[in-house]
Design a protein around this motif. Structure first.
Motif, PDB file in Angstrom:
ATOM      1  N   SER A 128      -4.653  21.101  -7.305  1.00  0.00           N
ATOM      2  CA  SER A 128      -4.625  22.129  -8.341  1.00  0.00           C
ATOM      3  C   SER A 128      -6.013  22.442  -8.894  1.00  0.00           C
ATOM      4  N   TYR A 129      -6.811  21.422  -9.134  1.00  0.00           N
ATOM      5  CA  TYR A 129      -8.097  21.633  -9.780  1.00  0.00           C
ATOM      6  C   TYR A 129      -9.257  21.779  -8.803  1.00  0.00           C
ATOM      7  N   LEU A 130      -9.130  21.211  -7.609  1.00  0.00           N
ATOM      8  CA  LEU A 130     -10.253  21.228  -6.677  1.00  0.00           C
ATOM      9  C   LEU A 130     -10.083  22.228  -5.543  1.00  0.00           C
ATOM     10  N   CYS A 131      -8.843  22.590  -5.238  1.00  0.00           N
ATOM     11  CA  CYS A 131      -8.609  23.364  -4.012  1.00  0.00           C
ATOM     12  C   CYS A 131      -8.062  24.763  -4.248  1.00  0.00           C
ATOM     13  N   VAL A 132      -7.563  25.030  -5.459  1.00  0.00           N
ATOM     14  CA  VAL A 132      -6.911  26.301  -5.730  1.00  0.00           C
ATOM     15  C   VAL A 132      -7.691  27.040  -6.803  1.00  0.00           C
ATOM     16  N   GLU A 133      -7.836  28.339  -6.642  1.00  0.00           N
ATOM     17  CA  GLU A 133      -8.522  29.138  -7.655  1.00  0.00           C
ATOM     18  C   GLU A 133      -7.769  29.028  -8.979  1.00  0.00           C
ATOM     19  N   PRO A 134      -8.494  29.041 -10.114  1.00  0.00           N
ATOM     20  CA  PRO A 134      -7.825  28.853 -11.411  1.00  0.00           C
ATOM     21  C   PRO A 134      -6.636  29.765 -11.632  1.00  0.00           C
ATOM     22  N   ARG A 135      -6.721  31.029 -11.217  1.00  0.00           N
ATOM     23  CA  ARG A 135      -5.610  31.933 -11.467  1.00  0.00           C
ATOM     24  C   ARG A 135      -4.383  31.593 -10.628  1.00  0.00           C
ATOM     25  N   GLU A 136      -4.607  30.822  -9.549  1.00  0.00           N
ATOM     26  CA  GLU A 136      -3.491  30.440  -8.693  1.00  0.00           C
ATOM     27  C   GLU A 136      -2.976  29.044  -9.009  1.00  0.00           C
ATOM     28  N   SER A 137      -3.655  28.360  -9.943  1.00  0.00           N
ATOM     29  CA  SER A 137      -3.366  26.945 -10.169  1.00  0.00           C
ATOM     30  C   SER A 137      -1.932  26.703 -10.588  1.00  0.00           C
ATOM     31  N   ALA A 138      -1.388  25.629 -10.055  1.00  0.00           N
ATOM     32  CA  ALA A 138      -0.013  25.255 -10.392  1.00  0.00           C
ATOM     33  C   ALA A 138       0.038  24.180 -11.458  1.00  0.00           C
ATOM     34  N   VAL A 139      -1.097  23.993 -12.167  1.00  0.00           N
ATOM     35  CA  VAL A 139      -1.152  22.915 -13.143  1.00  0.00           C
ATOM     36  C   VAL A 139      -0.083  23.083 -14.214  1.00  0.00           C
ATOM     37  N   ASP A 173       0.839  -1.189   0.000  1.00  0.00           N
ATOM     38  CA  ASP A 173       0.000   0.000   0.000  1.00  0.00           C
ATOM     39  C   ASP A 173       0.876   1.241   0.000  1.00  0.00           C
ATOM     40  N   ALA A 174       0.320   2.330  -0.509  1.00  0.00           N
ATOM     41  CA  ALA A 174       0.969   3.647  -0.471  1.00  0.00           C
ATOM     42  C   ALA A 174      -0.099   4.654  -0.083  1.00  0.00           C
ATOM     43  N   ARG A 175       0.262   5.604   0.776  1.00  0.00           N
ATOM     44  CA  ARG A 175      -0.719   6.568   1.290  1.00  0.00           C
ATOM     45  C   ARG A 175      -0.132   7.976   1.190  1.00  0.00           C
ATOM     46  N   ALA A 176      -0.895   8.861   0.562  1.00  0.00           N
ATOM     47  CA  ALA A 176      -0.459  10.251   0.422  1.00  0.00           C
ATOM     48  C   ALA A 176      -0.751  11.015   1.708  1.00  0.00           C
ATOM     49  N   PRO A 177       0.000  12.099   1.981  1.00  0.00           N
ATOM     50  CA  PRO A 177      -0.356  12.941   3.129  1.00  0.00           C
ATOM     51  C   PRO A 177      -1.791  13.450   2.952  1.00  0.00           C
ATOM     52  N   PRO A 178      -2.612  13.394   3.980  1.00  0.00           N
ATOM     53  CA  PRO A 178      -4.015  13.819   3.819  1.00  0.00           C
ATOM     54  C   PRO A 178      -4.120  15.309   3.506  1.00  0.00           C
ATOM     55  N   LEU A 179      -5.167  15.664   2.768  1.00  0.00           N
ATOM     56  CA  LEU A 179      -5.475  17.077   2.581  1.00  0.00           C
ATOM     57  C   LEU A 179      -6.084  17.600   3.869  1.00  0.00           C
ATOM     58  N   ASP A 180      -5.617  18.760   4.335  1.00  0.00           N
ATOM     59  CA  ASP A 180      -6.133  19.281   5.595  1.00  0.00           C
ATOM     60  C   ASP A 180      -7.600  19.669   5.462  1.00  0.00           C
ATOM     61  N   ALA A 181      -8.216  20.017   6.582  1.00  0.00           N
ATOM     62  CA  ALA A 181      -9.659  20.260   6.607  1.00  0.00           C
ATOM     63  C   ALA A 181     -10.072  21.390   5.671  1.00  0.00           C
ATOM     64  N   THR A 182      -9.251  22.435   5.582  1.00  0.00           N
ATOM     65  CA  THR A 182      -9.584  23.573   4.712  1.00  0.00           C
ATOM     66  C   THR A 182      -9.592  23.148   3.251  1.00  0.00           C
ATOM     67  N   TYR A 183      -8.547  22.451   2.824  1.00  0.00           N
ATOM     68  CA  TYR A 183      -8.477  21.974   1.442  1.00  0.00           C
ATOM     69  C   TYR A 183      -9.586  20.953   1.157  1.00  0.00           C
ATOM     70  N   THR A 184      -9.881  20.092   2.120  1.00  0.00           N
ATOM     71  CA  THR A 184     -10.922  19.088   1.911  1.00  0.00           C
ATOM     72  C   THR A 184     -12.283  19.750   1.720  1.00  0.00           C
ATOM     73  N   ARG A 185     -12.599  20.734   2.545  1.00  0.00           N
ATOM     74  CA  ARG A 185     -13.875  21.444   2.379  1.00  0.00           C
ATOM     75  C   ARG A 185     -13.940  22.132   1.018  1.00  0.00           C
ATOM     76  N   LYS A 186     -12.834  22.727   0.612  1.00  0.00           N
ATOM     77  CA  LYS A 186     -12.790  23.396  -0.683  1.00  0.00           C
ATOM     78  C   LYS A 186     -12.974  22.387  -1.811  1.00  0.00           C
ATOM     79  N   ALA A 187     -12.312  21.242  -1.721  1.00  0.00           N
ATOM     80  CA  ALA A 187     -12.417  20.222  -2.763  1.00  0.00           C
ATOM     81  C   ALA A 187     -13.849  19.730  -2.912  1.00  0.00           C
ATOM     82  N   LEU A 188     -14.502  19.429  -1.798  1.00  0.00           N
ATOM     83  CA  LEU A 188     -15.874  18.931  -1.848  1.00  0.00           C
ATOM     84  C   LEU A 188     -16.827  20.004  -2.370  1.00  0.00           C
ATOM     85  N   ALA A 189     -16.610  21.266  -1.969  1.00  0.00           N
ATOM     86  CA  ALA A 189     -17.467  22.353  -2.444  1.00  0.00           C
ATOM     87  C   ALA A 189     -17.295  22.554  -3.945  1.00  0.00           C
ATOM     88  N   THR A 190     -16.064  22.450  -4.432  1.00  0.00           N
ATOM     89  CA  THR A 190     -15.814  22.599  -5.862  1.00  0.00           C
ATOM     90  C   THR A 190     -16.501  21.500  -6.654  1.00  0.00           C
TER      91      THR A 190
END
Length: 547
Positions: free
Chosen positions: A532-543, A265-282
Motif C-alpha cells: 500500500s505505501y511502497l508500491c501503489v500510488e497514494p490515490r490508489e492506496s488501499a490503506v 517460520d512463516a513466509r509471505a508470497p514474494p512481491l513480484d519484480a515490478t512491485y519490488t522495483r517500485k518499493a525500492l524506488a519509493t
C-alpha cells in the motif's frame, strides 16, 4: 606459552598425538554471548537448506558410495578453506574462560556427527533434517561440533544440502560466503580437490574476534578506558528507555525466558519484480531503506490485528486504549564489517567466516490508527527509525557501545544455560505462569532486519568466474535456498531479502509464545502495508480499505 587473547591465535606446543598443529584463541565478548545462547538448547543455531542441480554430465556419479566419497572430500576441503567450521570450544574455570581450539587433524577428517549422506532423499527426509537443526533434542551441534551437514541425493544430479552452524562462528553475511564456497568447490570437482590446502595459520589469522578488530584499539590504554566508560553509560541510558512496549497476541509468562523455544517460520508470497522495483524506488525517493519502512509496516500491521480483535469483542476497551497509547520497540543486527580494522578488510575480511554483528534499537510512538495513517506520516515514522538506527552505527563510540552491551547479555545467557544444564528447567515446554506486568522490562514488537539483494553474495550459477568479464561454463545451478533460525524464547524475527528481483518477507518465531494463525495474520498485514505505501500510488492506496 603466551597468554591467550581473542585477537590472535596461539599455536599450542603440547599434545599433538595426530601429528598436526593445534591453534587456540579466546572467544570475544560477542562470540561468548552466542556461545551461551547455543548452550541453551541450541538457541540461535542457523540451518541453511540449499537445493542444487548438476548441469554438467561430468559431475554425475551414479554409484552412491562414490558420490558420498566425493561430498565427504569436498566438505573436508571446505573446512580447510574455512577452518572455524572445524573448531571446538574449550570451557574452563567454571565457564568463565572460553577458547576456540582448532586442530589441523580435524580439518583433514570427518568428525562423528559432522557429516550425513542419504542416498535416497525425498522431501520428507529433507524436512526432517531441517527440523533436527532448528528443534532437535538433543541439539544437532555441541561445544565439540560447531557445524554439520546432511547431503540428500534426490536423483543422480539433484541434491538437498542441509547445513547447521552455530551462530558463534558466523553471521548472516557468512552464511552466503559458506554456501558460495561450497557450491564453487562442488562445481569444480575434482580439480578443486587438487589445489593445495591453504596454510592453517594464515587462514586463522583472518578469523580474530570482531571485538579485537576495533580500529581504535591502538589508542593508549587510558584513552580506551575513558571511551569504554562513556560508551557503557550511553548504552545503559538507551537500554533503560526501552522498557515497556507491546507485541502481537501471545502467551508470554514469567517462565518464558527459561523455556527453550519451539522454532517455526512463516513466509509471505514474494512481491513480484515490478512491485519490488517500485518499493525500492519509493524508499530511495523518501531517503530511507526498506528496513526502515518494514519497521513502520510492522507497527501498522499490529494496529490492524489488534483492532480486528477489538471489533470482534476479543480485546477490551481498556486494552485497546492502552495499546493505542503505548509505543512499540524494534531492534536487530547490524553488520559490523564496514566499521572494523581497514587492514583486515583490505585483506579480504568482508568475505571471511566470522561473527561480526552489533545491534540497534528503535522506538516508534503510539500505535497509529490503521485507517488514518497518511503516506506522509508513514514516511515520517520511517525517517524516525532511520534516525535512531543511524544514532547507533554513526556514533563515534558505536563499537565501544556494542561491546558495552555484552557483559549483561553474557551473564543473562550463561545463567539460563547453566540452569538448563543443572536440570532447573526442562528442554521441553513448561506450563505458562500468569503474564508479567507490562513496563517492567522491554517488550519488543519484533526483532529482525532487511538484508537487501542477496544474489551478488551467493550466485545461482557456478563455478564463479575466475576473472571478471569472463563467464565460466555452468556446471552447477543453485535452485533455491532457505534459512531457518533456532529461536530464542519469545522471539519474533521479521526479515526481508530480495532474491531474483523479488522481495521475500518472512518470520521466525517461538511457537510456545505465538500461535501460527496470529503470526500469519500479522505477516499478511505487513505485506499489505508494504504494498500500500511502497508500491501503489497514494490515490490508489488501499490503506483505508475496510477491515
Amino acid at each position: 606459552m603466551a597468554a591467550l587473547t581473542d585477537g590472535d591465535w596461539t599455536e599450542l606446543a603440547a599434545e599433538r598425538p595426530s601429528g598436526g598443529r593445534i591453534f587456540s584463541r579466546l572467544l570475544g565478548p560477542t562470540e561468548e554471548g552466542f556461545y551461551w545462547d547455543g548452550e541453551f538448547n541450541g538457541t540461535a543455531d542457523v540451518t541453511d537448506h540449499h537445493s542444487i542441480s548438476f548441469t554438467s554430465q561430468t559431475l554425475r556419479i551414479d554409484d552412491a558410495a562414490a558420490d558420498e566419497a566425493r561430498f565427504r572430500a569436498v566438505w573436508i576441503t571446505l573446512k580447510q578453506h574455512l577452518p572455524l567450521l572445524a573448531t571446538r570450544i574449550e570451557e574452563s574455570e567454571g565457564g568463565n574462560k572460553l577458547a576456540f581450539v582448532v586442530a589441523e587433524q580435524r580439518t583433514r577428517t570427518i568428525m562423528p556427527g559432522e557429516f550425513e549422506y542419504i542416498a535416497e532423499g525425498d522431501e520428507h527426509k529433507t524436512q526432517t533434517a531441517v527440523e533436527r537443526g532448528r528443534n532437535g533434542i538433543p541439539r544437532r551441534l555441541s561445544r565439540d561440533l560447531c557445524a554439520a551437514i546432511t547431503v540428500l541425493r534426490r536423483s543422480e544430479t539433484e541434491y538437498d544440502l542441509v547445513m547447521t552452524t552455530a551462530h558463534l562462528i558466523f553471521d548472516g553475511m557468512s552464511s552466503f560466503f559458506v554456501a558460495r564456497t561450497l557450491c564453487d568447490l562442488l562445481s569444480r570437482w575434482p580439480q578443486s580437490l587438487e589445489i593445495p590446502a591453504p596454510d592453517l595459520r594464515l587462514r586463522l589469522a583472518m578469523a580474530p574476534s570482531c571485538d579485537s578488530l576495533h580500529p581504535r584499539n591502538d589508542m593508549s590504554p587510558a584513552r580506551l578506558r575513558w571511551r569504554r566508560a562513556i560508551a557503557t553509560i550511553i548504552n545503559s541510558n538507551r537500554v533503560a528507555r526501552l522498557n515497556g512496549g507491546h507485541t502481537i497476541p501471545n502467551k508470554r509468562s514469567t517462565r518464558t525466558p527459561f523455556t527453550p523455544a519451539i522454532s517455526r517460520d512463516a513466509r509471505a508470497p514474494p512481491l513480484d519484480a515490478t512491485y519490488t522495483r517500485k518499493a525500492l524506488a519509493t524508499c530511495r525517493a523518501q531517503g530511507v531503506t526498506l528496513g526502515h519502512a518494514l519497521a513502520v509496516s510492522a507497527q501498522l500491521a499490529l494496529s490492524r490485528v489488534v483492532r480486528r480483535r477489538f471489533e470482534a469483542g476479543l480485546v477490551s476497551q481498556e486494552e485497546w486504549d492502552a495499546r493505542r497509547r503505548t509505543p512499540t520497540s524494534t531492534g536487530g543486527p547490524l553488520n559490523l564489517r564496514p566499521h572494523l580494522a581497514p587492514r583486515w578488510l583490505a585483506a579480504g575480511g568482508h568475505t571471511e567466516l566470522v561473527l561480526a554483528i552489533g545491534f540497534f534499537f528503535a522506538k516508534l510512538p503510539y500505535m497509529p490508527d490503521a485507517d488514518a495513517l497518511t503516506p506522509g506520516r508513514f514516511w515520517y515514522r520511517a525517517r524516525m527509525v532511520k534516525k535512531q538506527a543511524e544514532s547507533y552505527h554513526r556514533h563515534p563510540l558505536f563499537l565501544e557501545m556494542s561491546s558495552a552491551a555484552q557483559p549483561a547479555r553474557i551473564e543473562r545467557c550463561r545463567n539460563a544455560a547453566k540452569a538448563l544444564r543443572e536440570g532447573k528447567v526442562s528442554e521441553n515446554a513448561v506450563v505458562p505462569d500468569p503474564a508479567p506486568k507490562d513496563g517492567d522490562f522491554p517488550v519488543f514488537l519484533h526483532s529482525g532486519s532487511s538484508i537487501g539483494n542477496v544474489d551478488p553474495l551467493c550466485p545461482f550459477s557456478f563455478p564463479v568466474p575466475q576473472q571478471e568479464g569472463q563467464p565460466a561454463v555452468e556446471t552447477l545451478h543453485r535452485v533455491r535456498s532457505k534459512m531457518y533460525l533456532r529461536c530464542r524464547p519469545a522471539e519474533l524475527y521479521l526479515g526481508a531479502a530480495s532474491v531474483k528481483g523479488e522481495l521475500h518477507v518472512y518470520i521466525f518465531y517461538d511457537e510456545n509464545v505465538y500461535d501460527a494463525k496470529d503470526v500469519e495474520e500479522w505477516l499478511d498485514e505487513v505485506r499489505k502495508a508494504l504494498v500500500s505505501y511502497l508500491c501503489v500510488e497514494p490515490r490508489e492506496s488501499a490503506v483505508k480499505a475496510r477491515l
